[in-house]
Design a protein around this motif. Structure first.
Motif, short mmCIF file in Angstrom:
data_model
loop_
_atom_site.label_atom_id
_atom_site.label_comp_id
_atom_site.label_asym_id
_atom_site.label_seq_id
_atom_site.Cartn_x
_atom_site.Cartn_y
_atom_site.Cartn_z
N ILE A 1 -72.26 -87.63 25.83
CA ILE A 1 -72.48 -89.05 26.00
C ILE A 1 -72.19 -89.33 24.16
O ILE A 1 -72.13 -88.20 23.45
CB ILE A 1 -74.01 -88.94 25.56
N TYR A 2 -71.75 -90.38 23.75
CA TYR A 2 -71.12 -90.59 22.57
C TYR A 2 -72.28 -91.61 21.96
O TYR A 2 -72.37 -92.90 22.78
CB TYR A 2 -69.73 -91.22 22.92
N GLY A 3 -73.16 -91.26 21.00
CA GLY A 3 -74.29 -92.22 20.92
C GLY A 3 -74.54 -92.10 19.41
O GLY A 3 -73.77 -90.25 18.95
N GLN B 1 -75.61 -90.26 12.81
CA GLN B 1 -74.70 -91.39 13.38
C GLN B 1 -74.20 -90.80 14.75
O GLN B 1 -74.31 -89.85 15.09
CB GLN B 1 -73.43 -90.63 12.16
N PRO B 2 -73.24 -91.97 14.91
CA PRO B 2 -72.84 -91.69 15.93
C PRO B 2 -71.23 -90.91 16.79
O PRO B 2 -70.64 -91.34 15.68
CB PRO B 2 -71.69 -93.18 16.76
N ILE B 3 -71.89 -89.63 17.67
CA ILE B 3 -70.29 -88.34 17.57
C ILE B 3 -70.39 -88.84 19.25
O ILE B 3 -71.32 -88.61 19.80
CB ILE B 3 -70.79 -87.41 16.70
N LEU C 1 -82.53 -93.06 18.73
CA LEU C 1 -81.29 -92.48 17.85
C LEU C 1 -80.78 -93.92 16.82
O LEU C 1 -80.51 -93.96 15.49
CB LEU C 1 -80.86 -91.46 18.31
N HIS C 2 -80.70 -94.30 18.18
CA HIS C 2 -79.01 -95.97 17.74
C HIS C 2 -79.99 -96.58 17.43
O HIS C 2 -78.76 -97.42 16.17
CB HIS C 2 -79.15 -96.50 19.43
#
Length: 320
Positions: A114-116, A130-132, A208-209
């Protein structure tokens, strides 16, 4: 003269309504065009990332079932096309437009990425969001006594939680552990594990987003678009990519909300039935021919190649 007065009066009364209707129609058309423009950007990014999966994956398991996806390359392809569609090339601009990417789910044969948004530590040791791209996560389930890791095929891993003994094999061989007596019940059980694993991870990412975008000043409340029938159930059983994009303003208090799907590859081969004939010969077949009524079904295998590796010969009726 009275007719002229009535006409003027009619125009004066109706003109505001006509202007309002015209303005509303133009606004609706503008929103539709803007929404379509954004959707095209997301779909193009998703298709490009899926193309990377198809062209850069290496088949690593017997039967051609497993893929080793370069998740970093897939993510980069998606972000480059997405940000390029908005002419966002600087770090600041990419951050601004990427805040609407709630999550990018990359599905592999035996797990997912998951990228997020995630919690990480910066260079000074401070925690931040942060998104990673995540590490690869398995399709897993734990019932207390055993831990299970399933795949998009018929193979799985069972770990005894007490002894840490590990068992790898086909679903039929390990049926005493998972309790699914038929292939249909195993498929239902396997699909449920995949769907639950993915959904739980995505829900954490969404939480988290929302915290991450709130820090950027975004007031949109991101959510996981499952619906009553859990839409993910129908799209998490093929290798590929799913992009969740929301919150892009369309005007008038409306926002873009979409889930884009890109299939990376067809990696699951059709399961075959393994039979034993009256002479004790093992053979496999994927067709419902006459032997279904004359020979004994021995086991179900994930593919013809997997059957051959276990000593089964092709059915003599295949190809006739």
């Amino acid at each position: 003269m009275n007719l002229i007065k009535v006409s003027i009066f009619f125009v004066i009364i109706t003109m505001p309504f006509m202007l309002t209707s015209y303005t509303s129609a133009r606004n609706l058309q503008s929103k539709a065009q803007l929404s379509q423009y954004y959707q095209n950007i997301v779909n193009n990014a998703t298709d490009d990332a899926a193309s990377v999966i198809r062209t850069s994956s290496d088949r690593t398991a017997s039967g051609g079932e497993a893929l080793e996806i370069d998740a970093e390359e897939v993510t980069k392809a998606f972000l480059d096309i997405y940000c390029g569609g908005f002419n966002a090339f600087t770090v600041t601009d990419r951050t601004r437009v990427s805040q609407y990417i709630m999550a990018v789910l990359i599905l592999d044969y035996d797990g997912f990425y998951i990228y997020g948004a995630r919690e990480v530590f910066d260079g000074s040791g401070q925690r931040k969001i942060q998104p990673i791209l995540s590490e690869k996560q398995p399709f897993a389930y734990n019932d207390g006594a055993y831990s299970y890791q399933v795949t998009m095929g018929t193979s799985l891993t069972v770990i005894d939680n007490a002894t840490l003994s590990r068992y790898d094999g086909e679903w039929s061989i390990l049926a005493s552990y998972h309790g699914a007596g038929t292939f249909e019940s195993f498929e239902e059980w396997r699909n449920q594990i995949i769907n639950t694993s993915v959904t739980n991870a995505l829900e954490q990412t969404v939480t988290l987003h929302n915290r991450y975008t709130a820090e950027l000043g975004c007031i949109y409340d991101f959510y996981l678009p499952l619906g009553e029938d859990n839409r993910l159930t129908t799209v998490t059983n093929e290798v590929g990519i799913i992009a969740f994009v929301q919150g892009q303003p369309l005007g008038g208090g409306e926002y873009l909300e979409m889930m884009a799907l890109g299939q990376g590859a067809v990696v699951k081969e059709k399961p075959v039935d393994g039979y034993v004939d009256v002479a004790g010969q093992l053979y496999y077949c994927a067709e419902a021919t006459v032997h279904v009524h004359t020979d004994t079904l021995h086991k179900i295998l994930s593919s013809g190649e997997a059957a051959a590796l276990e000593g089964y010969y092709p059915c003599y009726m295949l190809g006739k």
